[in-house]
Design a protein around this motif. Sequence first.
Motif, PDB file in Angstrom:
ATOM      1  N   CYS A 185       0.814  -1.222   0.000  1.00 52.97           N
ATOM      2  CA  CYS A 185       0.000   0.000   0.000  1.00 52.97           C
ATOM      3  C   CYS A 185       0.844   1.267   0.000  1.00 52.97           C
ATOM      4  O   CYS A 185       0.308   2.366  -0.170  1.00 52.97           O
ATOM      5  N   TRP A 204      -3.256   0.486  11.354  1.00 52.52           N
ATOM      6  CA  TRP A 204      -3.187  -0.920  10.929  1.00 52.52           C
ATOM      7  C   TRP A 204      -3.285  -1.864  12.120  1.00 52.52           C
ATOM      8  O   TRP A 204      -3.996  -2.874  12.059  1.00 52.52           O
ATOM      9  N   SER A 212      -8.678  -8.589   6.273  1.00 48.57           N
ATOM     10  CA  SER A 212      -8.604  -7.145   6.555  1.00 48.57           C
ATOM     11  C   SER A 212      -7.372  -6.529   5.905  1.00 48.57           C
ATOM     12  O   SER A 212      -7.446  -5.462   5.283  1.00 48.57           O
ATOM     13  N   ASN A 213      -6.236  -7.199   6.059  1.00 49.05           N
ATOM     14  CA  ASN A 213      -4.996  -6.642   5.516  1.00 49.05           C
ATOM     15  C   ASN A 213      -5.003  -6.607   3.988  1.00 49.05           C
ATOM     16  O   ASN A 213      -4.661  -5.586   3.382  1.00 49.05           O
ATOM     17  N   ALA A 270      -7.247  -4.050   2.284  1.00 47.39           N
ATOM     18  CA  ALA A 270      -6.746  -2.674   2.333  1.00 47.39           C
ATOM     19  C   ALA A 270      -5.984  -2.290   1.067  1.00 47.39           C
ATOM     20  O   ALA A 270      -5.917  -1.097   0.726  1.00 47.39           O
TER      21      ALA A 270
END
Length: 198
Positions: free
Chosen positions: A45, A86, A113-114, A117
């Motif tokens: 990211c 995070w 979730s990670n 993202a």
Amino acid sequence: MPSFKEIQIYLKGLLLLIRLDPRGFGYLDLTDRGAMRSFWAILWCLPATAISWLWWHSAFLRAYPPGTRTGLPFFMRLAMVEMANWIVPLVLAGFLCLLFGLGKRFHAIVVVSNWLAVPLAYVYALIILMVLVLPGTEGFASLLWLGLLITLVFSLVRLLRMICGQQPLMITTLILVLLVPTMLLSDLLQQYLGVYPA
């Protein structure tokens, strides 16, 4: 670090789960190792995050008198805020899973979730680029940001439904734990660390 090909596989798994297709689990590594490797999503990211930081930096400078200077510490503080966003929600989700006997499902929550993202970060970055390149599009960008938030909530509802089963109250609580602390932490930490536009 997972390769781009692996990221594509993980995202395919997420998409299948969002469609309520259990085959999606087969594309994700839900082991201890997989949960730890999913934190590589932070680095994946990073280019998108850098765009948002630059935009925030310009907004910060516009809020102060001309000649105001910032340096590396400004971006290091933004990195601290990002890391808190995070980690803290996942820690809270972990406590919630322990409290309600869902410890075995925590790894899956971390993984989805990670990796979720990653695409959301790049969509967010595209919205920011639109605002930077096309002045006067702030109103439209706000609508897009709202749409992105709705997409995030919808995706989490579907993903958590696949992980936790038909438990509406538990799913709602997990979503609140994953989203609300991020919103609160961002404002509080940015103000505390002095990186919030006055």
